[in-house]
Write a protein that holds these residues in place. Structure first.
Motif, PDB file in Angstrom:
ATOM      1  N   GLY A  86     -40.640  87.654 108.877  1.00 50.87           N
ATOM      2  CA  GLY A  86     -41.203  88.169 107.344  1.00 50.87           C
ATOM      3  C   GLY A  86     -40.800  89.391 106.987  1.00 50.87           C
ATOM      4  N   MET A 123     -41.031  92.023 104.137  1.00 54.06           N
ATOM      5  CA  MET A 123     -41.881  92.565 103.137  1.00 54.06           C
ATOM      6  C   MET A 123     -41.676  94.001 102.834  1.00 54.06           C
ATOM      7  SD  MET A 123     -46.127  92.440 102.962  1.00 54.06           S
ATOM      8  CE  MET A 123     -46.236  91.082 102.035  1.00 54.06           C
ATOM      9  N   THR A 124     -41.382  94.899 103.710  1.00 52.98           N
ATOM     10  CA  THR A 124     -41.408  96.236 103.484  1.00 52.98           C
ATOM     11  C   THR A 124     -40.353  96.730 102.895  1.00 52.98           C
ATOM     12  OG1 THR A 124     -42.628  96.497 105.558  1.00 52.98           O
ATOM     13  CG2 THR A 124     -41.674  98.719 104.488  1.00 52.98           C
ATOM     14  N   LYS A 129     -38.441 101.666  99.210  1.00 55.83           N
ATOM     15  CA  LYS A 129     -39.421 102.369  98.445  1.00 55.83           C
ATOM     16  C   LYS A 129     -39.260 103.858  97.955  1.00 55.83           C
ATOM     17  CE  LYS A 129     -42.837 101.995 101.327  1.00 55.83           C
ATOM     18  NZ  LYS A 129     -43.906 101.515 102.503  1.00 55.83           N
ATOM     19  N   ARG A 131     -42.421 107.355  96.891  1.00 58.42           N
ATOM     20  CA  ARG A 131     -43.804 106.655  96.852  1.00 58.42           C
ATOM     21  C   ARG A 131     -44.594 106.879  95.877  1.00 58.42           C
ATOM     22  NH1 ARG A 131     -40.054 105.590 100.809  1.00 58.42           N
ATOM     23  NH2 ARG A 131     -40.855 105.011 102.779  1.00 58.42           N
ATOM     24  N   HIS A 189     -36.903  98.114 108.412  1.00 62.63           N
ATOM     25  CA  HIS A 189     -37.685  97.918 109.739  1.00 62.63           C
ATOM     26  C   HIS A 189     -38.209  96.529 110.203  1.00 62.63           C
ATOM     27  CE1 HIS A 189     -39.246 101.924 108.198  1.00 62.63           C
ATOM     28  NE2 HIS A 189     -40.043 101.543 107.266  1.00 62.63           N
ATOM     29  N   GLN A 190     -37.112  95.734 109.889  1.00 66.86           N
ATOM     30  CA  GLN A 190     -37.360  94.270 109.900  1.00 66.86           C
ATOM     31  C   GLN A 190     -37.338  93.909 111.360  1.00 66.86           C
ATOM     32  OE1 GLN A 190     -38.570  92.201 107.486  1.00 66.86           O
ATOM     33  NE2 GLN A 190     -38.671  94.524 106.662  1.00 66.86           N
ATOM     34  N   THR A 191     -38.490  93.508 111.900  1.00 63.57           N
ATOM     35  CA  THR A 191     -38.753  92.892 113.290  1.00 63.57           C
ATOM     36  C   THR A 191     -37.903  91.828 113.356  1.00 63.57           C
ATOM     37  OG1 THR A 191     -40.762  94.392 113.275  1.00 63.57           O
ATOM     38  CG2 THR A 191     -40.327  92.196 114.990  1.00 63.57           C
ATOM     39  N   GLU A 246     -35.799  96.132 115.557  1.00 64.08           N
ATOM     40  CA  GLU A 246     -35.839  96.273 114.146  1.00 64.08           C
ATOM     41  C   GLU A 246     -34.430  96.693 113.561  1.00 64.08           C
ATOM     42  OE1 GLU A 246     -38.495  97.641 115.992  1.00 64.08           O
ATOM     43  OE2 GLU A 246     -40.013  95.891 115.214  1.00 64.08           O
ATOM     44  N   GLU A 292     -44.832 101.101 116.166  1.00 65.36           N
ATOM     45  CA  GLU A 292     -45.170  99.689 115.351  1.00 65.36           C
ATOM     46  C   GLU A 292     -46.843  99.902 115.069  1.00 65.36           C
ATOM     47  OE1 GLU A 292     -44.201  96.112 117.115  1.00 65.36           O
ATOM     48  OE2 GLU A 292     -45.156  95.338 115.630  1.00 65.36           O
ATOM     49  N   HIS A 295     -47.772 101.972 112.005  1.00 64.34           N
ATOM     50  CA  HIS A 295     -47.231 101.591 110.761  1.00 64.34           C
ATOM     51  C   HIS A 295     -47.164 100.300 110.598  1.00 64.34           C
ATOM     52  CE1 HIS A 295     -46.478 105.838 109.294  1.00 64.34           C
ATOM     53  NE2 HIS A 295     -45.870 106.092 110.493  1.00 64.34           N
ATOM     54  N   SER A 308     -49.649 101.521 107.177  1.00 67.87           N
ATOM     55  CA  SER A 308     -50.041 102.946 107.898  1.00 67.87           C
ATOM     56  C   SER A 308     -51.627 102.889 107.855  1.00 67.87           C
ATOM     57  CB  SER A 308     -49.289 104.016 107.142  1.00 67.87           C
ATOM     58  OG  SER A 308     -48.077 103.705 106.803  1.00 67.87           O
TER      59      SER A 308
END
Ligand SMILES: Cc1cc2nc3c(=O)[nH]c(=O)nc-3n(C[C@H](O)[C@H](O)[C@H](O)COP(=O)(O)OP(=O)(O)OC[C@H]3O[C@@H](n4cnc5c(N)ncnc54)[C@H](O)[C@@H]3O)c2cc1C
Length: 525
Positions: A166, A168-169, A172, A175, A207-209, A275, A464, A467, A471
């Motif tokens: 998934g 998503m992040t 950015k 911010r 940060h894709q797990t 990640e 993890e 965040h 966060s």
């Protein structure tokens, strides 16, 4: 509200998806990852075959356990899919009842116990479930076909028993600025070209797990979007080996111990998380794999529903916490301190903190309600409370485990010294604990606590927890939105004898946050 039925078998053959043999076991899953020619970089070098890389392999083993658990305990980790009529891994199932969500939590705790790390499949499960209701509601408003696209995709991945990342992040950038305001438009993933047969996307996801261990990635926007961010409102499924994707592997503390001889200094030699930064350099998504394309007004709904599922998915950390509590108890025993009252009290405290995480997460699942699509969505307030606990309590549990471990946890020499002729004898003499305890067992237990609180698996257990799924402030914002302070003030004023308007009925957390209903009869089974 009359929720739609999930009982709409879609079959298995879908245009755009190849026929595949289902993966059943952990070893079959590991084989499915071989030979994909992914563009993966780690420690400055291209990795030819991630499956065989000693730093990467433990993360693959952790995902493999999600397959093997479903074989060993099918009731816990698999279920019958009304969409395909087949028994499917629970990570790919769309929740048709509160019980389905509760069972997800039970499975997550068990996997945390079995691996002591992040097993990487929750993010895909939560993406599929949130998209199920969001695509239904986009179609309802705009007469689009995203829900059918998604159902075809789900049927394909359920049949093949595939792993979904998934994504998503976004990175950015600044911010304080919206996606379209960034000096570099690629700091949020966006559509750069619209073709008759699909779209081309550019940008990255951070940060894709488990991304390299997945078969598919689902890209999703990370924030509420406005009209000027239309091109950023893109959701679609991309095969992990699609042309244009590069993976840059995230370092973990102590990861190079997996390049050394011996396994004793690894703490948890078998399992780890993963990640990576995923760069999408003009990647094509055909129309049939797109689940949102420009409907920026639904981005916030998707983020809220995804995080609602995902924040209570953090009960996985209670399974990892069970391991840490056990490690703290074992090291106290090896040190000869197990009978001291303060030691027992600290273990009680660890248990209390750990069960607090579990209790709020599973309560959120029990309180779930159906959306218009028929898919159940959990209680947002309790999901946020669960995740907010997770941003704090594992740190306190880590502190207690380090307290019980003693300083040797961070001053222990290397396994090489233990086996060296000149130093081995000295270490065996002076690093002895209680009589009858093998020095190597004491060593391994200290390394496990190190691994979980400051080594590789502290990534999953601590940072993890801080965040992932947002966060701490992200949960506080949701709690603020749903806390009904005016309603509560009226309750207080009434009892204090202060003249006030009649207290309105509480609208219930679900309807306040998601606009659904709290009507009787749509609640728990
Ligand atoms: C181990 C790990 C695994 C993860 N796995 C996944 C995954 O699989 N998929 C995925 O999509 N994401 C994943 N994430 C990403 C996670 O959701 C983000 O880390 C999280 O949303 C925070 O974003 P950030 O890391 O960019 O931090 P930032 O957004 O930079 O936050 C840092 C601090 O700044 C504050 N802040 C940020 N923006 C603002 C603002 N505008 N105003 C005021 N304060 C602000 C935050 O509250 C926080 O205190 C993972 C993260 C970790 C650490």
């Amino acid at each position: 509200m009359n929720p739609a039925s999930l009982h709409t078998p879609t079959g298995q053959a879908h245009p755009g998806y190849p026929e595949i043999a289902p993966i059943r076991t952990g070893p079959e899953y590991i084989e499915s990852l071989r030979g994909r020619n992914l563009r993966v970089f780690l420690l400055g070098e291209r990795v030819d075959e991630p499956v065989d890389h000693p730093i990467i392999r433990p993360s693959i083993n952790a995902v493999a356990e999600t397959y093997d658990l479903a074989v060993r305990e099918p009731e816990l980790a698999s279920t019958l899919s009304p969409m395909t009529g087949e028994r499917v891994n629970r990570f790919l199932h769309i929740a048709g009842s509160a019980e389905d969500l509760v069972m997800q939590n039970k499975m997550q705790r068990k996997l945390g116990q079995n691996t002591g790390t992040c097993f990487q499949r929750c993010v895909g499960m939560d993406a599929l479930n949130s998209l199920y209701s969001v695509t239904y509601e986009i179609d309802e408003k705009y007469e689009t076909h995203y829900h059918e696209n998604l159902k075809a995709f789900i049927a394909h991945v359920q049949h093949g028993n595939l792993v979904i990342g998934g994504a998503m992040t976004d990175p950015k950038g600044d911010r304080s600025k919206a996606p379209h305001e960034q000096s570099d438009p690629d700091l949020y993933l966006h559509v750069v070209e619209r073709r008759p047969d699909g779209v081309v996307i550019r940008g990255a996801k951070a940060h894709q797990t488990g991304c390299i261990n997945s078969h598919w990635l689902i890209v999703m926007p990370t924030a509420r979007l406005g009209e000027h961010d239309k091109d950023y409102a893109i959701v679609g499924a991309v095969p992990v080996d699609a042309p244009g994707i590069t993976y840059i592997y995230g370092r973990q503390s102590c990861d190079t111990r997996f390049l050394e001889e011996g396994t004793m200094d690894r703490g948890n030699a078998q399992y780890a998380g993963q990640e990576a930064l995923v760069v999408f350099d003009d990647v094509f998504i055909p129309h049939e794999r797109i689940f949102m394309n420009g409907e920026y007004d639904f981005a916030a709904m998707l983020v809220e529903r995804f995080t609602c599922y995902h924040r209570r998915s953090y009960v996985c950390k209670s399974g990892v916490g069970d391991v840490l509590t056990g490690a703290a108890g074992a090291i106290a025993d090896y040190n000869g301190a197990a009978q001291a009252s303060h030691i027992k009290d600290k273990l009680v405290e660890m248990t209390h903190l750990n069960e607090t995480i579990y209790a709020t997460g599973i309560a959120s699942s029990y309180q779930s309600k159906p959306t218009k699509s028929g898919c159940y969505l959990c209680d947002d307030m309790l999901a946020n409370v669960c995740k907010h606990h997770v941003t704090k309590l594992p740190y306190e549990m880590g502190r207690l485990a380090q307290d019980l471990a003693g300083g040797l946890m961070v001053t222990l020499p290397s396994e090489g010294d233990l086996h060296a002729e000149e130093t081995g004898g000295m270490l065996r003499k002076y690093l002895k604990g209680r009589d009858g305890v093998d020095i190597e067992d004491r060593w391994k237990m200290l390394r496990l606590i190190e691994n979980m609180t400051m080594g590789r698996n502290a990534v999953g257990y601590l940072t993890e927890s801080m965040h992932g799924a947002g966060s701490p402030q992200a949960q506080r914002i949701q709690i603020l939105r749903a806390m009904e302070l005016e309603y509560k003030k009226t309750l207080a004023k009434k009892l204090a004898g202060i003249e006030t308007e009649d207290a309105p009925e509480s609208r219930g957390y679900f309807s306040r946050v998601f606009g659904g209903t709290d009507e009787p009869g749509s609640s728990l089974p």
